[in-house]
Design an enzyme around this catalytic site. Structure first.
Site, PDB file in Angstrom:
ATOM      1  N   HIS A  64      32.840 -21.883   4.164  1.00  0.00           N
ATOM      2  CA  HIS A  64      31.925 -21.124   3.301  1.00  0.00           C
ATOM      3  C   HIS A  64      32.568 -19.776   2.985  1.00  0.00           C
ATOM      4  CE1 HIS A  64      28.237 -19.333   1.813  1.00  0.00           C
ATOM      5  NE2 HIS A  64      27.526 -20.373   2.137  1.00  0.00           N
ATOM      6  N   GLY A 108      32.140 -24.737   7.233  1.00  0.00           N
ATOM      7  CA  GLY A 108      31.463 -25.549   6.222  1.00  0.00           C
ATOM      8  C   GLY A 108      32.410 -26.543   5.566  1.00  0.00           C
ATOM      9  N   TYR A 138      23.597 -22.738  12.219  1.00  0.00           N
ATOM     10  CA  TYR A 138      23.825 -23.886  11.317  1.00  0.00           C
ATOM     11  C   TYR A 138      22.503 -24.625  11.106  1.00  0.00           C
ATOM     12  CZ  TYR A 138      27.483 -26.287   8.759  1.00  0.00           C
ATOM     13  OH  TYR A 138      28.302 -26.734   7.741  1.00  0.00           O
TER      14      TYR A 138
HETATM   15  O1  YXS Z   1      42.339 -10.064   2.649  1.00  0.00           O
HETATM   16  P1  YXS Z   1      42.301 -10.907   1.389  1.00  0.00           P
HETATM   17  O2  YXS Z   1      41.471 -10.305   0.286  1.00  0.00           O
HETATM   18  O3  YXS Z   1      43.647 -11.403   0.955  1.00  0.00           O
HETATM   19  O4  YXS Z   1      41.493 -12.256   1.774  1.00  0.00           O
HETATM   20  C1  YXS Z   1      41.950 -13.015   2.872  1.00  0.00           C
HETATM   21  C2  YXS Z   1      40.719 -13.540   3.586  1.00  0.00           C
HETATM   22  O5  YXS Z   1      39.686 -12.583   3.674  1.00  0.00           O
HETATM   23  C3  YXS Z   1      40.301 -14.662   2.646  1.00  0.00           C
HETATM   24  N1  YXS Z   1      39.491 -15.664   3.342  1.00  0.00           N
HETATM   25  C4  YXS Z   1      38.175 -15.831   3.145  1.00  0.00           C
HETATM   26  N2  YXS Z   1      37.314 -15.182   2.333  1.00  0.00           N
HETATM   27  C5  YXS Z   1      36.015 -15.596   2.389  1.00  0.00           C
HETATM   28  N3  YXS Z   1      35.570 -16.595   3.182  1.00  0.00           N
HETATM   29  C6  YXS Z   1      36.415 -17.261   3.996  1.00  0.00           C
HETATM   30  N4  YXS Z   1      35.941 -18.250   4.739  1.00  0.00           N
HETATM   31  C7  YXS Z   1      37.790 -16.880   4.014  1.00  0.00           C
HETATM   32  N5  YXS Z   1      38.880 -17.280   4.695  1.00  0.00           N
HETATM   33  C8  YXS Z   1      39.906 -16.536   4.268  1.00  0.00           C
HETATM   34  O6  YXS Z   1      41.501 -15.252   2.201  1.00  0.00           O
HETATM   35  C9  YXS Z   1      42.568 -14.294   2.277  1.00  0.00           C
HETATM   36  C10 YXS Z   1      43.675 -14.853   3.147  1.00  0.00           C
HETATM   37  O7  YXS Z   1      43.117 -15.001   4.420  1.00  0.00           O
HETATM   38  P2  YXS Z   1      43.985 -14.701   5.739  1.00  0.00           P
HETATM   39  O8  YXS Z   1      44.873 -13.529   5.496  1.00  0.00           O
HETATM   40  O9  YXS Z   1      43.034 -14.647   6.876  1.00  0.00           O
HETATM   41  O10 YXS Z   1      44.882 -16.052   5.810  1.00  0.00           O
HETATM   42  P3  YXS Z   1      45.580 -16.661   7.104  1.00  0.00           P
HETATM   43  O11 YXS Z   1      46.442 -17.735   6.590  1.00  0.00           O
HETATM   44  O12 YXS Z   1      46.159 -15.566   7.945  1.00  0.00           O
HETATM   45  O13 YXS Z   1      44.389 -17.286   7.951  1.00  0.00           O
HETATM   46  C11 YXS Z   1      43.702 -18.419   7.423  1.00  0.00           C
HETATM   47  C12 YXS Z   1      42.414 -18.625   8.243  1.00  0.00           C
HETATM   48  C13 YXS Z   1      41.587 -19.735   7.580  1.00  0.00           C
HETATM   49  C14 YXS Z   1      42.773 -19.000   9.702  1.00  0.00           C
HETATM   50  C15 YXS Z   1      41.633 -17.280   8.229  1.00  0.00           C
HETATM   51  O14 YXS Z   1      41.501 -16.845   6.881  1.00  0.00           O
HETATM   52  C16 YXS Z   1      40.252 -17.470   8.797  1.00  0.00           C
HETATM   53  O15 YXS Z   1      40.056 -17.546  10.024  1.00  0.00           O
HETATM   54  N6  YXS Z   1      39.243 -17.586   7.880  1.00  0.00           N
HETATM   55  C17 YXS Z   1      37.864 -17.768   8.321  1.00  0.00           C
HETATM   56  C18 YXS Z   1      37.655 -19.186   8.871  1.00  0.00           C
HETATM   57  C19 YXS Z   1      36.164 -19.341   9.211  1.00  0.00           C
HETATM   58  O16 YXS Z   1      35.689 -18.795  10.199  1.00  0.00           O
HETATM   59  N7  YXS Z   1      35.435 -20.065   8.370  1.00  0.00           N
HETATM   60  C20 YXS Z   1      33.985 -20.217   8.525  1.00  0.00           C
HETATM   61  C21 YXS Z   1      33.342 -19.602   7.270  1.00  0.00           C
HETATM   62  S1  YXS Z   1      31.579 -19.560   7.460  1.00  0.00           S
HETATM   63  C22 YXS Z   1      31.157 -21.181   7.325  1.00  0.00           C
HETATM   64  O17 YXS Z   1      31.921 -22.018   6.883  1.00  0.00           O
HETATM   65  C23 YXS Z   1      29.787 -21.598   7.758  1.00  0.00           C
HETATM   66  C24 YXS Z   1      28.697 -20.693   7.273  1.00  0.00           C
HETATM   67  S2  YXS Z   1      29.754 -21.675   9.503  1.00  0.00           S
HETATM   68  O18 YXS Z   1      30.409 -20.509   9.977  1.00  0.00           O
HETATM   69  O19 YXS Z   1      28.397 -21.716   9.907  1.00  0.00           O
HETATM   70  O20 YXS Z   1      30.478 -22.888   9.830  1.00  0.00           O
END
Ligand code: YXS
Length: 259
Positions: A64, A108, A138
């Site tokens: 998400h 998500g 969730y």
């Molecule tokens: O800093 P900039 O502007 O370049 O943006 C960064 C991140 O902020 C962005 N980005 C996201 N923006 C919004 N929502 C996200 N889920 C998201 N994930 C990433 O993308 C740019 C590059 O990210 P960066 O620098 O972290 O890349 P990386 O290669 O070092 O790491 C990739 C990840 C996926 C490991 C890391 O971005 C990460 O941990 N992202 C969040 C993963 C996460 O927790 N997803 C759950 C989202 S909430 C959801 O799905 C449900 C509501 S729930 O949580 O209930 O399951």
């Protein structure tokens, strides 16, 4: 710039998420393009869909779009939330959808992948259920998607640790159907799709809908539902929920106080 590429080749549609700068975060805009791609596939009367990211990605989708989560005091996964809408669209699409997975699948996006009918992944893929990392309560049908994809113990471990599981473990616990190397996964999925195309589409469509109905058939009384919704509201009204979202935006680890 488009966020999803749609390729229709005869009776097969391939939807490719192409927003790697944001790690294919499931923003409303991204989801609307996935929905439009499914509409295009439906109009073309395709008999199979492949949902994928660009070949060779490290992150299939980061879940998400956290920037679009409500700050607080509003259900982050309500009925009309784009993530809920796209999950239902995948489940109700009248032909098999194959999730072709490379790289990390987060939150998500893990539910999106598991809502697909057949999941094929490369060995470098990982799958993470992440609400506990963000303080997100969730929703019931979302958890049911996970429960229909793996044992309750596996779902609990993934949800309570928020740790990714690797593709080998995912295959072992039945979360995915097949493991294939990156240089053969596309051909493997296309070959499977071409085989499905030759079968009876009406029979497949009705069996997909029967299986959806059966998989969602759980008795939960209005009183039970309202109780759970009340519990969820306490969570998305909590400071922990606000902290989880804020910490992500500030690129720091969250500090959860249990309040
Ligand atoms: O800093 P900039 O502007 O370049 O943006 C960064 C991140 O902020 C962005 N980005 C996201 N923006 C919004 N929502 C996200 N889920 C998201 N994930 C990433 O993308 C740019 C590059 O990210 P960066 O620098 O972290 O890349 P990386 O290669 O070092 O790491 C990739 C990840 C996926 C490991 C890391 O971005 C990460 O941990 N992202 C969040 C993963 C996460 O927790 N997803 C759950 C989202 S909430 C959801 O799905 C449900 C509501 S729930 O949580 O209930 O399951």
């Amino acid at each position: 710039m488009s966020l999803v590429r749609v390729d229709i080749d005869g009776l097969l549609a391939t939807l490719t998420m192409t927003n790697q700068p944001k790690r294919n975060a499931l923003s409303e805009a991204m989801i609307n393009e996935v929905l439009a791609g499914l509409d295009e596939a439906l109009a073309a009367k395709v008999r199979c869909v492949i949902l994928r990211a660009e070949p060779g990605v490290k992150i299939w989708s980061s879940g998400h779009d956290i920037q679009e989560l409500p700050k607080s005091h509003r259900d982050p996964l309500g009925w009309s939330d784009p993530l809920r809408v796209v999950i239902r669209a995948i489940e109700e699409f009248p032909a098999p959808i194959i999730a072709l997975i490379e790289g990390g699948v987060w939150g998500g996006a893990c539910e999106v992948a598991l809502a697909c009918d057949i999941i094929v992944a490369t060995p470098d893929s990982t799958f993470a259920i992440t609400p506990a990392k963000l303080g997100v309560p969730y929703n019931v049908t979302g958890l049911l998607t996970f429960m229909n994809a793996a044992s309750l113990h596996t779902v609990k471990e993934m949800a309570f640790t928020a740790r990714p599981i690797d593709a080998e473990r995912a295959l072992l616990v039945g979360l995915i159907n097949h493991l294939r190397q990156a240089d053969e996964i596309t051909a493997f999925c296309v070959e499977m799709a071409r085989g499905i195309e030759k079968l009876a589409p009406l029979a497949i469509a009705v069996m997909k809908e029967e299986l959806r109905v059966l998989a969602s058939a759980h008795s939960i009384t209005p009183r039970m539902f309202e109780r759970v919704q009340g519990m969820r509201r306490k969570v998305y009204d909590s400071t922990d929920y606000e902290e989880g979202v804020k910490a992500f935006k500030e690129k720091r680890p969250p500090v959860f106080l249990g309040e």
